[in-house]
Structure formats: C-alpha cells, structure tokens
Scaffold this motif. Structure first.
Motif, PDB file in Angstrom:
ATOM      1  N   LEU A  76       0.857  -1.178   0.000  1.00 13.01           N
ATOM      2  CA  LEU A  76       0.000   0.000   0.000  1.00 13.01           C
ATOM      3  C   LEU A  76       0.900   1.237   0.000  1.00 13.01           C
ATOM      4  O   LEU A  76       1.807   1.350   0.819  1.00 13.01           O
ATOM      5  CB  LEU A  76      -0.880   0.033   1.249  1.00 13.01           C
ATOM      6  CG  LEU A  76      -1.916  -1.076   1.423  1.00 13.01           C
ATOM      7  CD1 LEU A  76      -2.558  -0.965   2.805  1.00 13.01           C
ATOM      8  CD2 LEU A  76      -2.978  -0.966   0.350  1.00 13.01           C
ATOM      9  N   GLY A  77       0.633   2.158  -0.916  1.00  9.46           N
ATOM     10  CA  GLY A  77       1.329   3.441  -0.945  1.00  9.46           C
ATOM     11  C   GLY A  77       0.327   4.536  -0.608  1.00  9.46           C
ATOM     12  O   GLY A  77      -0.548   4.844  -1.417  1.00  9.46           O
ATOM     13  N   LEU A  78       0.466   5.135   0.574  1.00  9.91           N
ATOM     14  CA  LEU A  78      -0.589   5.987   1.114  1.00  9.91           C
ATOM     15  C   LEU A  78      -0.455   7.458   0.723  1.00  9.91           C
ATOM     16  O   LEU A  78      -0.793   8.355   1.501  1.00  9.91           O
ATOM     17  CB  LEU A  78      -0.616   5.843   2.645  1.00  9.91           C
ATOM     18  CG  LEU A  78      -0.982   4.437   3.141  1.00  9.91           C
ATOM     19  CD1 LEU A  78      -0.818   4.334   4.646  1.00  9.91           C
ATOM     20  CD2 LEU A  78      -2.407   4.081   2.731  1.00  9.91           C
ATOM     21  N   GLY A  79       0.005   7.718  -0.487  1.00 10.10           N
ATOM     22  CA  GLY A  79      -0.035   9.075  -1.025  1.00 10.10           C
ATOM     23  C   GLY A  79       1.274   9.836  -0.916  1.00 10.10           C
ATOM     24  O   GLY A  79       2.221   9.418  -0.263  1.00 10.10           O
ATOM     25  N   ASP A  80       1.300  11.013  -1.573  1.00 13.55           N
ATOM     26  CA  ASP A  80       2.524  11.781  -1.796  1.00 13.55           C
ATOM     27  C   ASP A  80       3.557  10.872  -2.460  1.00 13.55           C
ATOM     28  O   ASP A  80       4.654  10.631  -1.968  1.00 13.55           O
ATOM     29  CB  ASP A  80       3.045  12.411  -0.510  1.00 13.55           C
ATOM     30  CG  ASP A  80       2.222  13.610  -0.073  1.00 13.55           C
ATOM     31  OD1 ASP A  80       1.304  13.995  -0.824  1.00 13.55           O
ATOM     32  OD2 ASP A  80       2.490  14.173   1.004  1.00 13.55           O
ATOM     33  N   ASN A  81       3.137  10.395  -3.618  1.00  7.53           N
ATOM     34  CA  ASN A  81       3.912   9.430  -4.382  1.00  7.53           C
ATOM     35  C   ASN A  81       4.991  10.075  -5.231  1.00  7.53           C
ATOM     36  O   ASN A  81       5.970   9.412  -5.597  1.00  7.53           O
ATOM     37  CB  ASN A  81       2.966   8.638  -5.299  1.00  7.53           C
ATOM     38  CG  ASN A  81       1.755   8.113  -4.555  1.00  7.53           C
ATOM     39  OD1 ASN A  81       1.886   7.479  -3.525  1.00  7.53           O
ATOM     40  ND2 ASN A  81       0.563   8.389  -5.085  1.00  7.53           N
ATOM     41  N   VAL A  82       4.794  11.375  -5.586  1.00 10.87           N
ATOM     42  CA  VAL A  82       5.745  12.102  -6.428  1.00 10.87           C
ATOM     43  C   VAL A  82       5.941  13.489  -5.812  1.00 10.87           C
ATOM     44  O   VAL A  82       5.178  14.420  -6.086  1.00 10.87           O
ATOM     45  CB  VAL A  82       5.247  12.208  -7.888  1.00 10.87           C
ATOM     46  CG1 VAL A  82       6.265  12.950  -8.740  1.00 10.87           C
ATOM     47  CG2 VAL A  82       4.980  10.818  -8.481  1.00 10.87           C
ATOM     48  N   TYR A  83       6.917  13.595  -4.934  1.00 12.18           N
ATOM     49  CA  TYR A  83       7.272  14.904  -4.375  1.00 12.18           C
ATOM     50  C   TYR A  83       8.021  15.725  -5.406  1.00 12.18           C
ATOM     51  O   TYR A  83       8.661  15.186  -6.297  1.00 12.18           O
ATOM     52  CB  TYR A  83       8.182  14.721  -3.151  1.00 12.18           C
ATOM     53  CG  TYR A  83       7.475  14.366  -1.879  1.00 12.18           C
ATOM     54  CD1 TYR A  83       6.726  15.311  -1.187  1.00 12.18           C
ATOM     55  CD2 TYR A  83       7.552  13.086  -1.351  1.00 12.18           C
ATOM     56  CE1 TYR A  83       6.085  14.993   0.000  1.00 12.18           C
ATOM     57  CE2 TYR A  83       6.911  12.762  -0.168  1.00 12.18           C
ATOM     58  CZ  TYR A  83       6.180  13.719   0.500  1.00 12.18           C
ATOM     59  OH  TYR A  83       5.531  13.411   1.673  1.00 12.18           O
ATOM     60  N   GLU A  84       8.041  17.099  -5.271  1.00 11.98           N
ATOM     61  CA  GLU A  84       7.279  17.836  -4.290  1.00 11.98           C
ATOM     62  C   GLU A  84       5.936  18.310  -4.845  1.00 11.98           C
ATOM     63  O   GLU A  84       5.020  18.651  -4.094  1.00 11.98           O
ATOM     64  CB  GLU A  84       8.064  19.080  -3.818  1.00 11.98           C
ATOM     65  CG  GLU A  84       9.299  18.813  -3.005  1.00 11.98           C
ATOM     66  CD  GLU A  84       9.005  18.288  -1.597  1.00 11.98           C
ATOM     67  OE1 GLU A  84       7.951  18.617  -1.026  1.00 11.98           O
ATOM     68  OE2 GLU A  84       9.834  17.535  -1.076  1.00 11.98           O
ATOM     69  N   GLN A  85       5.795  18.300  -6.176  1.00 10.90           N
ATOM     70  CA  GLN A  85       4.599  18.898  -6.760  1.00 10.90           C
ATOM     71  C   GLN A  85       3.790  17.973  -7.640  1.00 10.90           C
ATOM     72  O   GLN A  85       2.826  18.398  -8.254  1.00 10.90           O
ATOM     73  CB  GLN A  85       4.974  20.159  -7.546  1.00 10.90           C
ATOM     74  CG  GLN A  85       5.447  21.288  -6.638  1.00 10.90           C
ATOM     75  CD  GLN A  85       5.583  22.609  -7.359  1.00 10.90           C
ATOM     76  OE1 GLN A  85       6.669  22.987  -7.785  1.00 10.90           O
ATOM     77  NE2 GLN A  85       4.478  23.321  -7.493  1.00 10.90           N
ATOM     78  N   GLY A  86       4.163  16.692  -7.700  1.00 11.97           N
ATOM     79  CA  GLY A  86       3.414  15.769  -8.524  1.00 11.97           C
ATOM     80  C   GLY A  86       3.949  15.677  -9.940  1.00 11.97           C
ATOM     81  O   GLY A  86       4.819  16.454 -10.357  1.00 11.97           O
ATOM     82  N   PRO A  87       3.442  14.732 -10.724  1.00  9.15           N
ATOM     83  CA  PRO A  87       3.929  14.522 -12.093  1.00  9.15           C
ATOM     84  C   PRO A  87       3.343  15.532 -13.073  1.00  9.15           C
ATOM     85  O   PRO A  87       2.259  16.082 -12.862  1.00  9.15           O
ATOM     86  CB  PRO A  87       3.448  13.109 -12.417  1.00  9.15           C
ATOM     87  CG  PRO A  87       2.179  12.979 -11.615  1.00  9.15           C
ATOM     88  CD  PRO A  87       2.416  13.741 -10.341  1.00  9.15           C
ATOM     89  N   TRP A  88       4.056  15.744 -14.173  1.00  4.23           N
ATOM     90  CA  TRP A  88       3.605  16.648 -15.232  1.00  4.23           C
ATOM     91  C   TRP A  88       2.897  15.915 -16.358  1.00  4.23           C
ATOM     92  O   TRP A  88       2.214  16.533 -17.172  1.00  4.23           O
ATOM     93  CB  TRP A  88       4.797  17.426 -15.794  1.00  4.23           C
ATOM     94  CG  TRP A  88       5.374  18.379 -14.806  1.00  4.23           C
ATOM     95  CD1 TRP A  88       6.412  18.156 -13.947  1.00  4.23           C
ATOM     96  CD2 TRP A  88       4.925  19.712 -14.545  1.00  4.23           C
ATOM     97  NE1 TRP A  88       6.636  19.260 -13.164  1.00  4.23           N
ATOM     98  CE2 TRP A  88       5.735  20.234 -13.514  1.00  4.23           C
ATOM     99  CE3 TRP A  88       3.914  20.509 -15.071  1.00  4.23           C
ATOM    100  CZ2 TRP A  88       5.577  21.527 -13.005  1.00  4.23           C
ATOM    101  CZ3 TRP A  88       3.752  21.793 -14.575  1.00  4.23           C
ATOM    102  CH2 TRP A  88       4.576  22.291 -13.557  1.00  4.23           C
ATOM    103  N   SER A  89       3.063  14.601 -16.416  1.00  4.61           N
ATOM    104  CA  SER A  89       2.430  13.787 -17.456  1.00  4.61           C
ATOM    105  C   SER A  89       2.483  12.335 -16.995  1.00  4.61           C
ATOM    106  O   SER A  89       3.143  12.022 -15.990  1.00  4.61           O
ATOM    107  CB  SER A  89       3.160  13.938 -18.799  1.00  4.61           C
ATOM    108  OG  SER A  89       4.474  13.387 -18.699  1.00  4.61           O
TER     109      SER A  89
END
Length: 354
Positions: A84-97
């Motif tokens: 289980l990965g409980l979020g904030d998977n791509v720091y710091e601002q999330g993916p662009w695509s």
C-alpha cells in the motif's frame, strides 16, 4: 526551501478565492475524463496476506532508498503479497504527465525487485499547484491514474476504487484531496464538498461498504481522521480554525461514511508512524498512520492534550514502514524503523490488533 506552513496556510485562506477565480476555467479545476477500464495483474487470493504499508515515499532521495532497501531485506526473508502506498507518491509537486521521468526516479527505481502490486493513494503533493503540497491542481493527480496503464506494479485504476481479495479483505481507496486542499476549489462546483466528485464518491463508498462481504474492511486515505503528528486531526489540521483548510469537510466525511464501518483506517500525510487506539468518536475504527517512508517529523508532534489520541505506538523521529499480516482470524501489525545510514530495519512494535 523551508516554508512556514502555518503562515502559508493563513495566507492561503485569504488568497484561495483569488486563486480559484483565476483557475476556474483552467485545467486545474476542470472535470476529469472517465477512467479507462484496464486489466491489471491479479492480487493474490490466499488464506493469508502479508502487506507492506508505506506512505509519503516519493522523493527519490537516499532516505527513500534506505527504506526500500530495508523492505527488500524483509521481502527476501518472508515475501510480501503486495504493498500500500498511502499518497505523496511524487514529491514535491506531482507529475507533469503520465510518462514523467519522476515515476522512474521516485517509484520504479527505488522499489526495484519489490515486484508485486502496489495499491496507490492520491496525496496532496501529487496535486500541487502554486506551492508544493497545496492540493490546488487536482487534475495533476490524473497523471497518476493514467500511469496505471504504464506500470505492471502501480495500481491506481481511478482516483478512488476498491480492491476486494476473496472473502478475506477489501480495501477502499479514497481521494479526499478536493476537501483537504490548502488552496480549496471554492469556485469550482464539481470539486466542492457538496459537489459531484465528493457526492458520487460518498455514494459509491456507502454502497461498497454495505455490499462488502470481506472479513476485514480497510479504508486507505492520504489524509487522516486522527493524528498526533504536526498536521493534527481532521477539523483541526495545522492547529487552525479556518474552514475549509482545517479539514472540517474531511472530518465530516469520515464521520458520515467511514467510522464504525471499517476495522482500520490507514493514512499517511504526517511523516511519522502511529498506531492509535479506537475512541468513542471512531466507533471502533482504528486509525493507523504510516507516512515515514522518506521523511520524518523531526520530532514535531501535537502537544495540546485536547488534540492527542491515546496510542499503542508512535514515533516522530525515525524513518520506517509497517507490515500487516491478515488471516481470517487475525490482524497482526509490525512497525519497522529504518536507520538511514545502514538501511537496516528494526522491529519497533508488534501487536495482534484483532
């Protein structure tokens, strides 16, 4: 860069209207396209499951690798069924695509050889707009949904979904970012607390919980209902009393649709490890927090007695993760802390919870 979170949030409460007016017609506030139906690897339907529970992992930095190394060592001794990965998977601002190189750097590469399905949850950093973690660009998270089609391990077929595994367990993965955002979509009716997205999610969850015949019902979110960490409890997030960024709507959602209907509520968000006791307010549901897979709270935690929930275990200084072992008759939880210099796991807590 160090950001004064409390100062930022106070300013965000004032600026939210300006930001959302400017963005209402833009991509951050548009309605998402329907998620495609994609066939993935099946989850193991066995009499016993061993589940790796991590959260707030996606930095790509050495601490994440150390935690993943520790998990690999345990997996070699006694294999995990899935994670289980409980979020904030791509720091710091999330993916662009959905083909952003960050998916490799912050998920695939650190987790090499952990080749089992990962049930993934949307976090606030996965939906960032102006500042990291503000949750102000909700469609940014749709790139993570689309990545489901690209990775054999990353399981996120929609922003919210269920994973039933035989008669043993059913996971209910929620996306509460629209009602937990630090830059809330005040002028975007679709994402509002009483808007289409949250209304449909609530109706779906009520129906799914009512229809589930699983022995264990486990709700997975990024944002917690209760936390003794620095983010705090829903309705009191960041120690603020400024609605809605204090998590008032999150609190209402949990109380109306989750508490008393599932045995466990698993969340990240606070970068610590917590096994809290059920309370009268939780109606028997136990809040568990696992958000230390790449960062720690550096000792920061709640100090107001009115905000503190009794716990079986809590740790605000160490990296780590949890392992949940399920059978039809038992739910055993183990908490491992990780030394970032040696990547060695230490069994810090072990208890049969039910």
């Amino acid at each position: 860069m160090t950001v004064d979170r409390r100062g930022f949030l106070t300013g965000a409460a004032t600026a939210a209207g300006i930001a959302t007016v400017a963005a209402t017609a833009g991509p951050g506030w548009a309605e998402p396209a329907p998620a495609p139906i994609i066939t993935k690897l099946p989850f193991p339907d066995t009499a016993a499951l061993r589940i790796l529970v991590t959260g707030d992992a996606g930095t790509g930095a050495r601490p994440q690798w150390a935690v993943a190394d520790a998990a690999r060592a345990l997996h070699g001794e006694q294999p995990f069924s899935f994670a289980l990965g409980l979020g904030d998977n791509v720091y710091e601002q999330g993916p662009w695509s959905d083909d952003d190189a960050q998916f490799s750097a912050k998920f695939e590469d650190p987790n090499h050889d952990l080749d089992f399905p990962w049930i993934m949850v949307q976090g606030n950093h996965d939906n960032s707009s102006i500042l990291p973690g503000d949750g102000g660009w909700l469609l940014r998270g749709d790139h993570e949904v689309a990545y489901h089609a690209r990775s054999p391990r990353w399981f996120m077929p929609s922003r919210y979904y269920t994973v039933p595994i035989g008669a043993l367990v059913e996971f209910f993965v929620l996306d509460l970012n629209p009602i937990a955002a630090y830059l809330p979509p005040l002028f975007a009716p679709y994402w509002a607390a009483d808007g289409q997205f949250m209304t449909e999610q609530a109706a779906w969850l009520d129906r799914a919980l009512d229809e589930s015949t699983a022995k264990w019902k486990i709700v997975c979110t990024h944002h917690p209902y209760l936390s003794n960490g620095s983010h705090g409890n829903a309705g009191q997030y960041e120690g603020l009393s400024i609605s809605p960024i204090d998590g008032t709507h999150v609190k209402d959602f949990f109380e109306a649709h989750v508490l008393g209907r599932a045995q466990f509520l698993l969340s990240g968000h606070d970068h610590c490890l917590q096994v809290l006791e059920p309370t009268g307010a939780t109606k028997g549901t136990r809040q568990i927090g696992s958000g230390a897979a790449a960062k720690t709270n550096s000792g920061a935690h709640a100090t107001d007695p009115a905000r503190i929930t009794p716990s079986l275990y809590e740790n605000f200084t160490d990296l780590g993760f949890m392992v949940l072992d399920l059978t039809q008759s038992s739910a055993d939880l183990t908490v491992y802390t990780v030394d970032p210099s040696t990547a060695q796991p230490t069994n810090a807590f072990q208890r049969r919870l039910a």
